[in-house]
Design a protein around this motif. Structure first.
Motif, PDB file in Angstrom:
ATOM      1  N   GLU A   1       0.832  -1.210   0.000  1.00  0.00           N
ATOM      2  CA  GLU A   1       0.000   0.000   0.000  1.00  0.00           C
ATOM      3  C   GLU A   1       0.864   1.256   0.000  1.00  0.00           C
ATOM      4  O   GLU A   1       0.442   2.305  -0.514  1.00  0.00           O
ATOM      5  N   LYS A   2       2.081   1.187   0.585  1.00  0.00           N
ATOM      6  CA  LYS A   2       3.003   2.322   0.493  1.00  0.00           C
ATOM      7  C   LYS A   2       3.402   2.583  -0.957  1.00  0.00           C
ATOM      8  O   LYS A   2       3.773   3.712  -1.322  1.00  0.00           O
ATOM      9  N   LEU A   3       3.347   1.519  -1.767  1.00  0.00           N
ATOM     10  CA  LEU A   3       3.652   1.649  -3.197  1.00  0.00           C
ATOM     11  C   LEU A   3       2.387   1.922  -4.022  1.00  0.00           C
ATOM     12  O   LEU A   3       2.417   1.830  -5.257  1.00  0.00           O
ATOM     13  N   ASN A   4       1.273   2.192  -3.316  1.00  0.00           N
ATOM     14  CA  ASN A   4      -0.008   2.548  -3.952  1.00  0.00           C
ATOM     15  C   ASN A   4      -0.688   1.388  -4.683  1.00  0.00           C
ATOM     16  O   ASN A   4      -1.503   1.613  -5.583  1.00  0.00           O
ATOM     17  N   HIS A   5      -0.360   0.153  -4.289  1.00  0.00           N
ATOM     18  CA  HIS A   5      -1.020  -0.990  -4.918  1.00  0.00           C
ATOM     19  C   HIS A   5      -2.270  -1.360  -4.120  1.00  0.00           C
ATOM     20  O   HIS A   5      -2.399  -1.062  -2.926  1.00  0.00           O
ATOM     21  N   HIS A   6      -3.205  -2.056  -4.806  1.00  0.00           N
ATOM     22  CA  HIS A   6      -4.439  -2.502  -4.176  1.00  0.00           C
ATOM     23  C   HIS A   6      -4.240  -3.941  -3.695  1.00  0.00           C
ATOM     24  O   HIS A   6      -3.846  -4.812  -4.477  1.00  0.00           O
ATOM     25  N   VAL A   7      -4.519  -4.209  -2.435  1.00  0.00           N
ATOM     26  CA  VAL A   7      -4.179  -5.499  -1.820  1.00  0.00           C
ATOM     27  C   VAL A   7      -5.432  -6.213  -1.339  1.00  0.00           C
ATOM     28  O   VAL A   7      -6.295  -5.615  -0.690  1.00  0.00           O
ATOM     29  N   THR A   8      -5.515  -7.526  -1.674  1.00  0.00           N
ATOM     30  CA  THR A   8      -6.543  -8.423  -1.144  1.00  0.00           C
ATOM     31  C   THR A   8      -5.825  -9.569  -0.450  1.00  0.00           C
ATOM     32  O   THR A   8      -4.828 -10.096  -0.974  1.00  0.00           O
ATOM     33  N   LEU A   9      -6.331  -9.983   0.709  1.00  0.00           N
ATOM     34  CA  LEU A   9      -5.670 -11.030   1.496  1.00  0.00           C
ATOM     35  C   LEU A   9      -6.411 -12.360   1.399  1.00  0.00           C
ATOM     36  O   LEU A   9      -7.644 -12.394   1.343  1.00  0.00           O
ATOM     37  N   ALA A  10      -5.627 -13.464   1.390  1.00  0.00           N
ATOM     38  CA  ALA A  10      -6.180 -14.821   1.462  1.00  0.00           C
ATOM     39  C   ALA A  10      -5.347 -15.594   2.473  1.00  0.00           C
ATOM     40  O   ALA A  10      -4.113 -15.483   2.496  1.00  0.00           O
ATOM     41  N   ASP A  11      -6.033 -16.407   3.321  1.00  0.00           N
ATOM     42  CA  ASP A  11      -5.332 -17.107   4.404  1.00  0.00           C
ATOM     43  C   ASP A  11      -4.683 -18.419   3.952  1.00  0.00           C
ATOM     44  O   ASP A  11      -3.824 -18.953   4.665  1.00  0.00           O
ATOM     45  N   ASN A  12      -5.092 -18.972   2.825  1.00  0.00           N
ATOM     46  CA  ASN A  12      -4.537 -20.245   2.348  1.00  0.00           C
ATOM     47  C   ASN A  12      -4.788 -20.388   0.857  1.00  0.00           C
ATOM     48  O   ASN A  12      -5.458 -19.544   0.228  1.00  0.00           O
ATOM     49  N   GLY A  13      -4.291 -21.486   0.295  1.00  0.00           N
ATOM     50  CA  GLY A  13      -4.414 -21.693  -1.134  1.00  0.00           C
ATOM     51  C   GLY A  13      -5.842 -21.850  -1.610  1.00  0.00           C
ATOM     52  O   GLY A  13      -6.198 -21.414  -2.711  1.00  0.00           O
ATOM     53  N   GLN A  14      -6.705 -22.482  -0.805  1.00  0.00           N
ATOM     54  CA  GLN A  14      -8.100 -22.669  -1.187  1.00  0.00           C
ATOM     55  C   GLN A  14      -8.808 -21.319  -1.314  1.00  0.00           C
ATOM     56  O   GLN A  14      -9.543 -21.069  -2.282  1.00  0.00           O
ATOM     57  N   GLN A  15      -8.579 -20.422  -0.344  1.00  0.00           N
ATOM     58  CA  GLN A  15      -9.173 -19.091  -0.420  1.00  0.00           C
ATOM     59  C   GLN A  15      -8.644 -18.331  -1.635  1.00  0.00           C
ATOM     60  O   GLN A  15      -9.393 -17.581  -2.289  1.00  0.00           O
ATOM     61  N   ALA A  16      -7.367 -18.504  -1.944  1.00  0.00           N
ATOM     62  CA  ALA A  16      -6.789 -17.815  -3.097  1.00  0.00           C
ATOM     63  C   ALA A  16      -7.474 -18.245  -4.387  1.00  0.00           C
ATOM     64  O   ALA A  16      -7.770 -17.411  -5.261  1.00  0.00           O
ATOM     65  N   ILE A  17      -7.757 -19.545  -4.526  1.00  0.00           N
ATOM     66  CA  ILE A  17      -8.446 -20.045  -5.723  1.00  0.00           C
ATOM     67  C   ILE A  17      -9.838 -19.426  -5.823  1.00  0.00           C
ATOM     68  O   ILE A  17     -10.285 -18.999  -6.904  1.00  0.00           O
ATOM     69  N   GLU A  18     -10.545 -19.386  -4.697  1.00  0.00           N
ATOM     70  CA  GLU A  18     -11.894 -18.806  -4.700  1.00  0.00           C
ATOM     71  C   GLU A  18     -11.853 -17.327  -5.075  1.00  0.00           C
ATOM     72  O   GLU A  18     -12.716 -16.836  -5.826  1.00  0.00           O
ATOM     73  N   LYS A  19     -10.838 -16.587  -4.595  1.00  0.00           N
ATOM     74  CA  LYS A  19     -10.776 -15.150  -4.850  1.00  0.00           C
ATOM     75  C   LYS A  19     -10.381 -14.851  -6.291  1.00  0.00           C
ATOM     76  O   LYS A  19     -10.876 -13.885  -6.894  1.00  0.00           O
ATOM     77  N   VAL A  20      -9.460 -15.660  -6.888  1.00  0.00           N
ATOM     78  CA  VAL A  20      -9.093 -15.393  -8.290  1.00  0.00           C
ATOM     79  C   VAL A  20     -10.229 -15.763  -9.233  1.00  0.00           C
ATOM     80  O   VAL A  20     -10.305 -15.256 -10.362  1.00  0.00           O
ATOM     81  N   GLN A  21     -11.155 -16.648  -8.790  1.00  0.00           N
ATOM     82  CA  GLN A  21     -12.325 -16.970  -9.593  1.00  0.00           C
ATOM     83  C   GLN A  21     -13.386 -15.874  -9.485  1.00  0.00           C
ATOM     84  O   GLN A  21     -14.165 -15.658 -10.420  1.00  0.00           O
ATOM     85  N   ALA A  22     -13.372 -15.165  -8.345  1.00  0.00           N
ATOM     86  CA  ALA A  22     -14.390 -14.138  -8.119  1.00  0.00           C
ATOM     87  C   ALA A  22     -13.944 -12.770  -8.610  1.00  0.00           C
ATOM     88  O   ALA A  22     -14.799 -11.927  -8.949  1.00  0.00           O
ATOM     89  N   SER A  23     -12.646 -12.496  -8.642  1.00  0.00           N
ATOM     90  CA  SER A  23     -12.155 -11.169  -9.030  1.00  0.00           C
ATOM     91  C   SER A  23     -10.954 -11.301  -9.961  1.00  0.00           C
ATOM     92  O   SER A  23     -10.379 -12.387 -10.124  1.00  0.00           O
ATOM     93  N   THR A  24     -10.583 -10.155 -10.544  1.00  0.00           N
ATOM     94  CA  THR A  24      -9.436 -10.109 -11.457  1.00  0.00           C
ATOM     95  C   THR A  24      -8.260  -9.452 -10.734  1.00  0.00           C
ATOM     96  O   THR A  24      -8.412  -8.374 -10.149  1.00  0.00           O
ATOM     97  N   PHE A  25      -7.096 -10.100 -10.825  1.00  0.00           N
ATOM     98  CA  PHE A  25      -5.887  -9.577 -10.185  1.00  0.00           C
ATOM     99  C   PHE A  25      -4.776  -9.475 -11.218  1.00  0.00           C
ATOM    100  O   PHE A  25      -4.721 -10.236 -12.193  1.00  0.00           O
ATOM    101  N   ASP A  26      -3.849  -8.527 -10.954  1.00  0.00           N
ATOM    102  CA  ASP A  26      -2.670  -8.383 -11.820  1.00  0.00           C
ATOM    103  C   ASP A  26      -1.512  -9.263 -11.350  1.00  0.00           C
ATOM    104  O   ASP A  26      -0.598  -9.556 -12.126  1.00  0.00           O
ATOM    105  N   LEU A  27      -1.545  -9.638 -10.075  1.00  0.00           N
ATOM    106  CA  LEU A  27      -0.433 -10.403  -9.497  1.00  0.00           C
ATOM    107  C   LEU A  27      -0.928 -11.184  -8.280  1.00  0.00           C
ATOM    108  O   LEU A  27      -1.784 -10.703  -7.547  1.00  0.00           O
TER     109      LEU A  27
END
Length: 657
Positions: free
Chosen positions: A559-585
């Protein structure tokens, strides 16, 4: 009693036939010679080529002077000797005289009968009578023959005794035995050296190979099909090993040749077998020890991997939070405390790195990362850093860097820096008051570093163990130097890996000088595009991290570099979040509950067909872990603890490609 006449001679000679004992011959002669003289002891001496030797004696101790004895008998056949007046014989003191009868048996050969302790009888003057001469000649021949037989008997008895000993030894230790089969591979004969051991006869006679092998051997289908093919083709075989179903179970090695009758018809095999049970037991023990050593090594590697992860994860938070604190408003005292904390954190990171490097060196997995390096800039920066750190100590630091150093060379710059840091840090650490000099020179093919100090120095015994792992010469409870004793051990290993040399001379209370020579190859200068220092445009980043503190840290950095951050606690949550939203990284931790980063990355690449950059941000620092991340589909691996500027630089490089 009258002397012996010619008529009596044949009868007298027959008395000596069959006598084998020297003492018996002496007794018979004492009776026969009593009319002439009496004697107590008897000896037979052989003369051949002017050499004399005693072949038989009836007394325990008797010796003579060879030269005097031979010279005295040159002309005389009968010799009378007063022992007290002659040095010819060496006998006990109670022997006063000797009578020698010489019987010549051929050219240069003679036999002498020596009678000791002589007392003349009624016929002493008839010693040269023909019957007596013939009698003594025959007795001499018989004694010489008997002595020879006794010697041969002794030799034969000794040989038989030795052969019996060897035979017993062979029976005890020999493992070979012989066997024979019919044309149908039925064992008809088993011959072993140890008749008491009927193990092989009991298990092989009237049986085939299939009847004697263990159940485990029966499962070795390929092995036995090949062997039976050899038998069917009637081929010779050598050292075919298998386990027999005996009690106790045993291993044997078979070698055999096909046998044929006079008409050329195959009639079976004949061969030799060897018990190899001891060898197999030893082989099993060695394999077991090898497997245990490999398991221990694997367990150690796994332990270091886990410990690296477990330590680096909180260290990432510690270092990162200290960095955030340094960027905030602090008073002078707080800044000083923060510097202390940063110094301790850096020391702990160095210890972790040393342990991991030592583990890689020990396992032989450490590899060099050779790349084009501006060596002048590298050593200049190192010298500047130590000049700054030495100002707070009682050490005067100086450097002499040759201006003509090559501009760009192929070398592992990180490892060269590690080597120099280890030696320079030790020089300042062990020089409380004095000087430390850093000198850099080069030839056409080698870099030459000299680091000398006027510190406490080392004794010869200390120099002998200077590169030993975990060895510190100041290792008492009052030691002032920090560390675990791996620095110089790792330094020596790195220099060896780079095909270089390291030497040291030192004297207690005088100082120490290290000389390091490292070979290099010159690289032609090329035009390099300077990295863009401007900030990356804001992007959307999914941070997958199970540690809450590290979540806060990484989120704050980004956030100090002005990026938008979303958090996931584990790999399963990460899969669910990339299916629900678009990320650059996606920043992906490696070890997490529910689903780890490797599995999550594979799912995103293979099942979801995502092409967005995925970067590992992990505490797992080993080469195998990095390879696993890249093989799973990650684009880059960043190792914790990560610093703000390192993260910013990595993102700029990633999105500028």
């Amino acid at each position: 009693m009258a002397g012996i006449n010619l008529e009596q001679l044949p009868i007298v000679l027959r008395q000596f036939n069959g006598i084998t004992e020297n003492q018996t011959v002496k007794k018979e002669l004492q009776v026969l010679l009593n009319p002439y003289f009496s004697f107590n002891e008897l000896c037979l001496i052989n003369i051949e080529n002017n050499k004399a030797s005693a072949e038989m004696r009836t007394m325990k101790y008797f010796d003579f002077e060879e030269t005097l004895f031979i010279d005295a008998l040159i002309d005389d056949s009968i010799l009378w000797v007063e022992i007290n007046n002659s040095s010819m014989f060496r006998t006990p003191s109670n022997v006063e005289s000797a009578l020698v009868f010489q019987v010549k048996t051929g050219f240069g050969k003679a036999q002498c009968l020596v009678f000791l302790s002589i007392e003349p009888g009624a016929c002493f003057n008839e010693l040269e009578s023909m019957p007596l001469q013939i009698l003594l000649q025959q007795v001499a021949h018989q004694l010489e023959h008997q002595t020879r037989l006794n010697r041969q008997k002794f030799h034969s008895t000794s040989l038989l005794s030795r052969l019996a000993e060897l035979s017993n030894l062979f029976n005890d230790f020999a493992s070979e035995w012989f066997w024979k089969t019919t044309e149908n591979n039925l064992f008809t004969n088993v011959l072993t050296s140890n008749v008491a051991n009927n193990l092989y006869k009991r298990h092989f006679l009237n049986k085939t190979f299939d009847d004697v092998i263990t159940e485990h051997e029966q499962t070795q289908l390929k092995k036995w099909s090949q062997f039976k093919h050899l038998l069917s083709e009637q081929n010779e075989f050598i050292d075919f090993e298998f386990e027999i179903n005996s009690s106790p179970q045993a291993w044997v090695s078979f070698s055999g040749k096909p046998q044929y009758d006079a008409n050329g018809h195959f009639k079976g095999y004949m061969g030799i077998a060897k018990d190899i049970t001891v060898n197999k037991d030893r082989e099993y023990a060695l394999n077991l020890a090898k497997n245990r050593a490999e398991e221990a090594s694997l367990a150690k590697s796994q332990f270091l991997t886990v410990m690296s992860h477990e330590i680096r994860t909180p260290m990432n938070a510690i270092v990162g939070m200290l960095e955030l604190l340094a960027d905030s408003e602090l008073n002078e005292k707080q800044s000083r405390w923060l510097n202390y904390a940063n110094t301790s954190a850096d020391l702990l990171l160095d210890l972790i790195s040393d342990v991991l490097d030592f583990s890689k060196i020990e396992s032989g997995s450490l590899q060099l990362d050779v790349k084009a390096t501006d060596i002048y800039t590298l050593v200049k920066n190192i010298a500047s850093q130590f000049l700054e750190t030495s100002q707070s100590t009682g050490v005067i630091f100086s450097s002499e860097i040759k201006t003509g150093l090559p501009k760009t060379i192929d070398i592992d710059s990180a490892r060269v820096g590690q080597i120099l840091f280890n030696i320079l840090d030790n020089a300042i650490k062990f020089t409380k008051v004095g000087t430390v000099n850093f000198k850099v020179d080069s030839t056409e093919k080698e870099l030459i570093f000299e680091i000398s100090d006027t510190g406490q120095g080392m004794s010869q015994s200390q120099l002998e163990t200077i590169y030993d792992a975990f060895k510190q010469h100041d290792d008492g409870v009052n030691r002032q130097a920090e560390g675990i004793g791996l620095g110089l051990s790792i330094t020596k290993s790195l220099v060896d890996l780079m095909k270089g040399t390291i030497t040291v001379v030192s004297e207690p209370n005088v100082g120490t000088k290290f000389t390091i020579v490292i070979p290099f190859t010159l690289v032609k200068e090329t035009t390099h595009t300077q990295e863009q220092e401007q900030s990356l445009e804001p992007i959307s980043i999914l941070v997958t991290e199970d540690n809450k503190t590290n979540q806060v840290l990484i989120k704050t950095f980004l956030e100090k570099l002005n990026h938008h951050v979303t958090l996931a606690d584990n790999g399963q949550q990460a899969i669910e979040k990339v299916q629900a939203s678009t990320f650059d990284l996606v920043l992906m931790d490696m070890m997490m509950p529910v689903m780890d980063g490797i599995s999550a990355t594979k799912y995103m690449r293979e099942k979801l067909n995502l092409t967005i950059p995925i970067v590992a941000l992990t505490a797992n620092a080993s080469k195998q872990d990095k390879s696993a991340c890249l093989e799973a589909g990650m684009d880059k691996v960043l190792t914790k603890p990560i610093r703000f500027h390192d993260l910013n630089r990595a993102l700029r490089i990633l999105f500028s490609q």
